[in-house]
Design a protein around this motif. Sequence first.
Motif, short mmCIF file in Angstrom:
data_model
loop_
_atom_site.label_atom_id
_atom_site.label_comp_id
_atom_site.label_asym_id
_atom_site.label_seq_id
_atom_site.Cartn_x
_atom_site.Cartn_y
_atom_site.Cartn_z
N VAL A 218 0.98 -1.34 -0.02
CA VAL A 218 -0.09 0.02 -0.10
C VAL A 218 0.81 1.25 0.13
CG1 VAL A 218 -1.63 1.35 1.32
CG2 VAL A 218 -1.83 -1.13 1.34
N ARG A 219 0.65 1.98 -0.95
CA ARG A 219 1.41 3.42 -1.08
C ARG A 219 0.24 4.55 -0.86
NH1 ARG A 219 4.62 0.18 0.17
NH2 ARG A 219 6.80 -0.25 -0.78
N PHE A 220 0.43 5.67 -0.20
CA PHE A 220 -0.28 6.77 -0.12
C PHE A 220 0.34 7.84 -1.20
CE2 PHE A 220 -0.93 11.24 1.41
CZ PHE A 220 -2.37 11.23 1.47
N VAL A 221 -0.64 8.42 -2.02
CA VAL A 221 -0.40 9.16 -3.05
C VAL A 221 -1.40 10.21 -2.79
CG1 VAL A 221 -0.13 9.81 -5.25
CG2 VAL A 221 0.31 7.43 -4.80
N PRO A 222 -0.88 11.50 -2.49
CA PRO A 222 -1.74 12.73 -2.27
C PRO A 222 -2.53 12.98 -3.58
CG PRO A 222 0.58 13.24 -1.45
CD PRO A 222 0.62 12.10 -2.23
N PRO A 223 -3.81 13.03 -3.52
CA PRO A 223 -4.69 13.47 -4.69
C PRO A 223 -4.52 14.79 -5.22
CG PRO A 223 -6.07 13.45 -2.65
CD PRO A 223 -4.69 13.16 -2.11
N ASP A 333 -3.06 11.23 9.05
CA ASP A 333 -2.88 9.95 9.65
C ASP A 333 -2.09 9.18 8.78
OD1 ASP A 333 -4.69 10.92 11.52
OD2 ASP A 333 -6.56 9.94 10.54
N ALA A 334 -1.84 9.20 7.79
CA ALA A 334 -1.03 8.49 6.89
C ALA A 334 0.46 8.82 7.14
CB ALA A 334 -1.36 8.29 5.31
N ARG A 335 0.67 9.99 7.09
CA ARG A 335 2.17 10.33 7.35
C ARG A 335 2.57 10.20 8.89
NH1 ARG A 335 3.69 10.95 2.42
NH2 ARG A 335 2.73 12.56 1.24
N HIS A 336 1.76 10.25 9.89
CA HIS A 336 2.07 9.98 11.15
C HIS A 336 2.28 8.48 11.33
CE1 HIS A 336 0.69 10.20 15.68
NE2 HIS A 336 1.75 9.83 15.65
N ALA A 337 1.43 7.67 10.60
CA ALA A 337 1.36 6.16 10.92
C ALA A 337 2.76 5.76 10.20
CB ALA A 337 0.28 5.31 10.38
N GLU A 338 3.05 6.43 8.95
CA GLU A 338 4.32 6.09 8.48
C GLU A 338 5.62 6.40 9.05
OE1 GLU A 338 5.79 6.58 3.62
OE2 GLU A 338 5.04 8.33 4.79
N ALA A 339 5.52 7.59 9.84
CA ALA A 339 6.83 7.94 10.73
C ALA A 339 6.73 6.68 11.73
CB ALA A 339 6.58 9.24 10.97
N ASP A 340 5.65 6.41 12.34
CA ASP A 340 5.32 5.48 13.29
C ASP A 340 6.19 4.28 12.90
OD1 ASP A 340 4.56 7.24 15.26
OD2 ASP A 340 2.36 6.73 15.05
N ARG A 395 -2.19 1.77 6.74
CA ARG A 395 -3.03 0.98 5.51
C ARG A 395 -4.54 1.35 5.68
NH1 ARG A 395 0.02 -4.56 6.57
NH2 ARG A 395 1.91 -4.53 5.18
N THR A 396 -4.87 1.48 6.89
CA THR A 396 -6.43 1.82 6.88
C THR A 396 -6.58 3.27 6.39
OG1 THR A 396 -6.60 0.43 8.83
CG2 THR A 396 -8.39 2.04 8.60
N ALA A 400 -9.12 4.48 3.59
CA ALA A 400 -9.97 5.41 3.96
C ALA A 400 -10.07 6.86 2.66
CB ALA A 400 -10.05 6.18 5.35
N GLY A 401 -8.73 7.04 2.46
CA GLY A 401 -8.64 7.99 1.32
C GLY A 401 -9.17 7.44 0.13
N GLY A 402 -9.14 6.30 -0.16
CA GLY A 402 -9.55 5.61 -1.56
C GLY A 402 -11.05 5.65 -1.40
N GLN A 403 -11.75 5.48 -0.13
CA GLN A 403 -12.97 5.25 -0.07
C GLN A 403 -13.53 6.58 -0.36
OE1 GLN A 403 -14.33 4.73 3.95
NE2 GLN A 403 -16.37 4.06 3.37
#
Length: 410
Positions: A218-223, A333-340, A395-396, A400-403
């Motif tokens: 899973v990869r986060f891409v800013p929309p 949330d994604a940036r925070h979790a990625e740092a964690d 990942r969640t 959620a961003g995709g949803q």
Amino acid sequence: MVLTFTALFLVAAAPAAALTVEDCVRLALARSPAVRAALADAQAAAALVRSARAAYWPSLAAKGDYGVSKGFDRTVTNGGQTDALVSLGATLLDGGLRDARLAAAQASLRSATAKEVQQRADVVFAVRAAYFQAVAADAALAIQDDDIRMLRAYVALLERQEARGIVPHNDVLRAELAVQAGETARRASAADSQTARDALAILAGVDARAGTLEEPDVRFVPPRGEVVEAAPVIVDARAAAESAHREVDAVRSERRSQVKLTADGGALGVRPGPTFRDNGGGQFLLGLTLPLFDGGVIAARIGAAEATALGTDSRLEEVRQTLRVALARVEADARHAEADVAAGRRTAPIASEQFQLMRARYLGGGNVRLLEVLDALSVYADARLSVPRSLLAYRTAVAAGGQALGEVPE
């Protein structure tokens, strides 16, 4: 016979294929009742568009009557009636009513289509959330099993040292309490795994309770801005606003004149024989309707329709703002979790080394208390467990961003 049993054994012993999140999503979309209901709504909206287009065509109908009257005044009844006619009806001018209704139907179709896409995205999110939870719980179970194994080995070592008088019995009890705490945490992770796998079984229709799940990539891409504007929730709100504005046009058309043409051709008379032999003919009627006074009914309806349209415009802006706020929260949330996740992966080796040193000093008779050793072990376990937990949060958040954007895999 030996070969047969050998073949059966090999088939039975073959490992089951891993169940991917894409497999679960595909199966869930194919069997979701919510998706089927949304698709039916979209099909109904498409039928209404076809109905609105059909209003531009003239209507053609055939009718026939036969009747006999006795005893009544023949001046009124003619003694009966026989007719066989073909009727043509066409609206030549309607003040823009058909155009407005067609545009409103098309907007409703766009709204229904957007709702169908969003419903699919909701199903995708539900499946992904359950899958990610199951993967995280399985990873936590593996870590907790390893920690419990170390704690039990530590208890056994302390029991041997207690028998030799090296450590007090209280140290053994503290270690056993740590084992019980670890087993309690493991039961919670096992319950999370079972719950998530049961959800996958219900949503996707597959037995995921004992299958192997793959680590999802899973990869986060800013929309981008155009992606946000194409989100189903915004498309739906925009279509609702468009439909409301077209309803205003439809009501306004009632103030304008309408021109209709009707034409009939065939036979019309009293007795069937003479009617079909001598009374064939045709007629047409061109009618004009121009509203002059209605006591303010149309004006009131126009005012109500305009207010509704204004409300849908405001709701469109509200939906746009709500979506942008939600996406900002998802990114945070994604940036925070990625740092964690990165921090947990850096911390785990350090915590492991600290635990090993504290245990060695304690067993070697150094000035280290058992409580400090157990604290070091707890820090090590938490550091390892923080990785699957943070991955689950990451990942969640991405799901959620995709949803929110209505993303559905091809």
